[in-house]
Design a protein around this motif. Structure first.
Motif, PDB file in Angstrom:
ATOM      1  N   LYS A 185      16.773  10.913 -15.200  1.00  0.00           N
ATOM      2  CA  LYS A 185      16.187  10.460 -16.469  1.00  0.00           C
ATOM      3  C   LYS A 185      15.474   9.120 -16.286  1.00  0.00           C
ATOM      4  CE  LYS A 185      17.653   8.943 -21.047  1.00  0.00           C
ATOM      5  NZ  LYS A 185      18.827   8.666 -21.876  1.00  0.00           N
ATOM      6  N   GLU A 186      16.159   8.164 -15.637  1.00  0.00           N
ATOM      7  CA  GLU A 186      15.577   6.839 -15.441  1.00  0.00           C
ATOM      8  C   GLU A 186      14.371   6.892 -14.505  1.00  0.00           C
ATOM      9  OE1 GLU A 186      18.633   4.003 -14.402  1.00  0.00           O
ATOM     10  OE2 GLU A 186      19.918   4.731 -16.022  1.00  0.00           O
ATOM     11  N   ALA A 187      14.499   7.660 -13.430  1.00  0.00           N
ATOM     12  CA  ALA A 187      13.388   7.773 -12.476  1.00  0.00           C
ATOM     13  C   ALA A 187      12.191   8.455 -13.125  1.00  0.00           C
ATOM     14  CB  ALA A 187      13.833   8.534 -11.237  1.00  0.00           C
ATOM     15  N   THR A 188      12.446   9.502 -13.900  1.00  0.00           N
ATOM     16  CA  THR A 188      11.355  10.213 -14.568  1.00  0.00           C
ATOM     17  C   THR A 188      10.598   9.292 -15.518  1.00  0.00           C
ATOM     18  OG1 THR A 188      12.494  12.334 -14.372  1.00  0.00           O
ATOM     19  CG2 THR A 188      10.781  12.198 -16.037  1.00  0.00           C
ATOM     20  N   ALA A 189      11.315   8.438 -16.245  1.00  0.00           N
ATOM     21  CA  ALA A 189      10.666   7.497 -17.158  1.00  0.00           C
ATOM     22  C   ALA A 189       9.731   6.565 -16.386  1.00  0.00           C
ATOM     23  CB  ALA A 189      11.709   6.695 -17.926  1.00  0.00           C
ATOM     24  N   ILE A 190      10.183   6.067 -15.248  1.00  0.00           N
ATOM     25  CA  ILE A 190       9.357   5.173 -14.431  1.00  0.00           C
ATOM     26  C   ILE A 190       8.174   5.927 -13.835  1.00  0.00           C
ATOM     27  CG2 ILE A 190       9.318   3.769 -12.321  1.00  0.00           C
ATOM     28  CD1 ILE A 190      12.309   3.108 -13.004  1.00  0.00           C
TER      29      ILE A 190
END
Length: 65
Positions: free
Chosen positions: A18-23
């Protein structure tokens, strides 16, 4: 991506994904593009594109035991 490239399945911690996808979204990159970029780095460098350590350095420059 050309259809002759095989799909690969990997397990990723949901929160990390989730965090990587946002970045990656902010950078305009898909997860697939980012993983391919990461996998090309060891091919180019002959190893991982970052250092891996098991012991953290201590302030005096010596390695912690």
């Amino acid at each position: 991506m050309p259809s002759n490239i095989p799909a690969t399945t990997i397990r990723i911690d949901p929160e990390v994904k989730k965090e990587a996808t946002a970045i990656l979204d902010e950078l305009g990159l898909s997860m697939s593009t980012a993983v391919n970029a990461f996998l090309r780095a060891p091919v180019r460098k002959g190893g991982l594109p970052f250092e891996m350590r098991v012991k953290a350095p201590v302030p005096d420059g010596k390695t912690a035991r």
